[in-house]
Design a protein around this motif. Structure first.
Motif, mmCIF file in Angstrom:
data_model
loop_
_atom_site.group_PDB
_atom_site.id
_atom_site.type_symbol
_atom_site.label_atom_id
_atom_site.label_comp_id
_atom_site.label_asym_id
_atom_site.label_seq_id
_atom_site.Cartn_x
_atom_site.Cartn_y
_atom_site.Cartn_z
ATOM 1 N N LEU A 14 55.241 51.035 57.185
ATOM 2 C CA LEU A 14 56.655 50.808 56.868
ATOM 3 C C LEU A 14 56.834 49.610 55.940
ATOM 4 N N GLU A 15 56.011 48.588 56.120
ATOM 5 C CA GLU A 15 56.086 47.435 55.223
ATOM 6 C C GLU A 15 55.672 47.818 53.805
ATOM 7 N N GLU A 16 54.635 48.657 53.694
ATOM 8 C CA GLU A 16 54.201 49.098 52.364
ATOM 9 C C GLU A 16 55.288 49.929 51.688
ATOM 10 N N THR A 17 55.938 50.777 52.466
ATOM 11 C CA THR A 17 57.000 51.622 51.912
ATOM 12 C C THR A 17 58.178 50.794 51.447
ATOM 13 N N SER A 18 58.618 49.864 52.276
ATOM 14 C CA SER A 18 59.737 49.012 51.890
ATOM 15 C C SER A 18 59.378 48.163 50.664
ATOM 16 N N ALA A 19 58.134 47.716 50.598
ATOM 17 C CA ALA A 19 57.700 46.927 49.440
ATOM 18 C C ALA A 19 57.747 47.774 48.174
ATOM 19 N N ALA A 20 57.353 49.042 48.277
ATOM 20 C CA ALA A 20 57.395 49.936 47.114
ATOM 21 C C ALA A 20 58.836 50.132 46.645
ATOM 22 N N ILE A 21 59.744 50.293 47.607
ATOM 23 C CA ILE A 21 61.161 50.456 47.248
ATOM 24 C C ILE A 21 61.675 49.204 46.553
ATOM 25 N N ARG A 22 61.277 48.048 47.065
ATOM 26 C CA ARG A 22 61.781 46.789 46.494
ATOM 27 C C ARG A 22 61.064 46.414 45.203
ATOM 28 N N GLU A 23 59.935 47.040 44.928
ATOM 29 C CA GLU A 23 59.350 46.882 43.591
ATOM 30 C C GLU A 23 60.249 47.551 42.555
ATOM 31 N N ALA A 24 60.860 48.669 42.953
ATOM 32 C CA ALA A 24 61.776 49.378 42.052
ATOM 33 C C ALA A 24 63.133 48.693 42.010
ATOM 34 N N VAL A 25 63.610 48.262 43.185
ATOM 35 C CA VAL A 25 64.929 47.625 43.296
ATOM 36 C C VAL A 25 64.766 46.345 44.114
ATOM 37 N N PRO A 26 64.550 45.211 43.472
ATOM 38 C CA PRO A 26 64.373 43.962 44.220
ATOM 39 C C PRO A 26 65.552 43.683 45.154
ATOM 40 N N GLY A 48 75.375 53.979 44.303
ATOM 41 C CA GLY A 48 76.021 53.504 45.522
ATOM 42 C C GLY A 48 75.564 54.174 46.800
ATOM 43 N N HIS A 49 74.413 54.836 46.775
ATOM 44 C CA HIS A 49 73.919 55.507 47.970
ATOM 45 C C HIS A 49 73.091 54.550 48.826
ATOM 46 N N THR A 50 72.834 54.961 50.050
ATOM 47 C CA THR A 50 72.130 54.136 51.027
ATOM 48 C C THR A 50 70.678 54.572 51.113
ATOM 49 N N LEU A 51 69.787 53.611 51.304
ATOM 50 C CA LEU A 51 68.357 53.889 51.341
ATOM 51 C C LEU A 51 67.828 53.933 52.768
ATOM 52 N N CYS A 52 66.790 54.736 52.927
ATOM 53 C CA CYS A 52 66.122 54.919 54.220
ATOM 54 C C CYS A 52 64.628 54.972 53.970
ATOM 55 N N ASN A 53 63.870 54.267 54.788
ATOM 56 C CA ASN A 53 62.411 54.260 54.720
ATOM 57 C C ASN A 53 61.889 55.527 55.399
ATOM 58 N N HIS A 54 61.158 56.360 54.638
ATOM 59 C CA HIS A 54 60.631 57.624 55.171
ATOM 60 C C HIS A 54 59.103 57.633 55.148
ATOM 61 N N THR A 55 58.511 56.457 55.214
ATOM 62 C CA THR A 55 57.063 56.205 55.258
ATOM 63 C C THR A 55 56.425 56.358 53.878
ATOM 64 N N MET A 56 55.197 55.905 53.799
ATOM 65 C CA MET A 56 54.493 55.855 52.523
ATOM 66 C C MET A 56 53.929 57.201 52.107
#
Length: 241
Positions: free
Chosen positions: A132-144, A107-115
């Motif tokens: 930032l797009e690459e980082t967010s994409a990596a996060i969403r690969e783990a959690v769609p 239940g924690h909140t996510l923050c983009n901290h760069t690739m």
């Protein structure tokens, strides 16, 4: 609809409204679940205070996830019923996607901290956006479909990142207190720095990755109950500057 059913629905609605008002009056922390946490569009302002006032504290953790310290930290936060913000380093996300899933599941909140945790202070908007797009994409690969409401610049070297992050739907997230836990000064010293440095509406910068953060986890485990006993409560950073 029969009169009896209409009266039943009316009484139920009244009870729900009364309960909601009671939660709001009791404390902002209790009201959190009743109101959307991100009601406005992000701005380019770098937020460094909590969503709610009074003796409020927001804990944020950078540079994870880490296979040693992140699971320990998640356990400490769960035991103390505290939600935090995790500012994720993209390289580490790709190495440990299971830990990202655990962070979200807790239940924690996510923050983009760069690739790659680079200093972006001199980067062009196009270069920043690509990272930032690459980082967010990596996060969403783990959690769609993961929600990533914040961005934090490594080293606090903002440059043009606030404008790009806000345009991408992420609020730039700063801090009001850092205790230099990357220098590993010892758990006792970290506890003392937190004890002396936390003020109302503090956003605290800590780390769960990028090195041995066992001292940080131990300090967090000690300081949360102490603060709670003094009337402090834990909430999120502000959403809009």
């Amino acid at each position: 609809m029969t009169p009896t059913r209409s009266r039943t629905r009316g009484r139920l609605l009244a009870v729900l409204l009364t309960l909601g008002c009671a939660l709001w009056a009791a404390s902002p922390a209790q009201a959190w679940a009743w109101w959307p946490p991100y009601p406005n569009e992000p701005t380019t302002d770098i937020v460094d205070s909590t969503q709610w006032g009074g003796q409020a504290v927001a804990l944020t953790f950078d540079d994870g996830p880490d296979p040693e310290d992140t699971p320990r930290l998640l356990k400490v936060l769960r035991q103390n019923h505290v939600k935090a913000v995790f500012c994720l380093w993209g390289d580490h996300v790709r190495q440990h996607p299971d830990l990202v899933r655990q962070i979200v599941a807790h239940g924690h909140t996510l923050c983009n901290h760069t690739m790659h945790h680079d200093d972006m202070s001199t980067w062009s908007p196009e270069e920043i956006r690509a990272d930032l797009e690459e980082t967010s994409a990596a996060i969403r690969e783990a959690v769609p479909h993961a929600r990533i409401p914040y961005f934090r610049a490594p080293y606090g070297a903002w440059g043009q990142t606030p404008e790009v992050a806000a345009d991408m739907g992420m609020q730039p997230l700063g801090w009001s207190l850092t205790v230099s836990d990357w220098n590993t000064p010892g758990t006792d010293e970290l506890v003392q720095r937190l004890r002396e440095g936390i003020t109302p509406q503090s956003v605290v910068l800590l780390h769960d990755g990028g090195g041995d953060r066992s001292q940080t986890v131990d300090a967090v485990a000690r300081i949360i109950p102490e603060l709670r006993s003094q009337g402090w409560y834990f909430t999120h950073p502000a959403w809009r500057g």
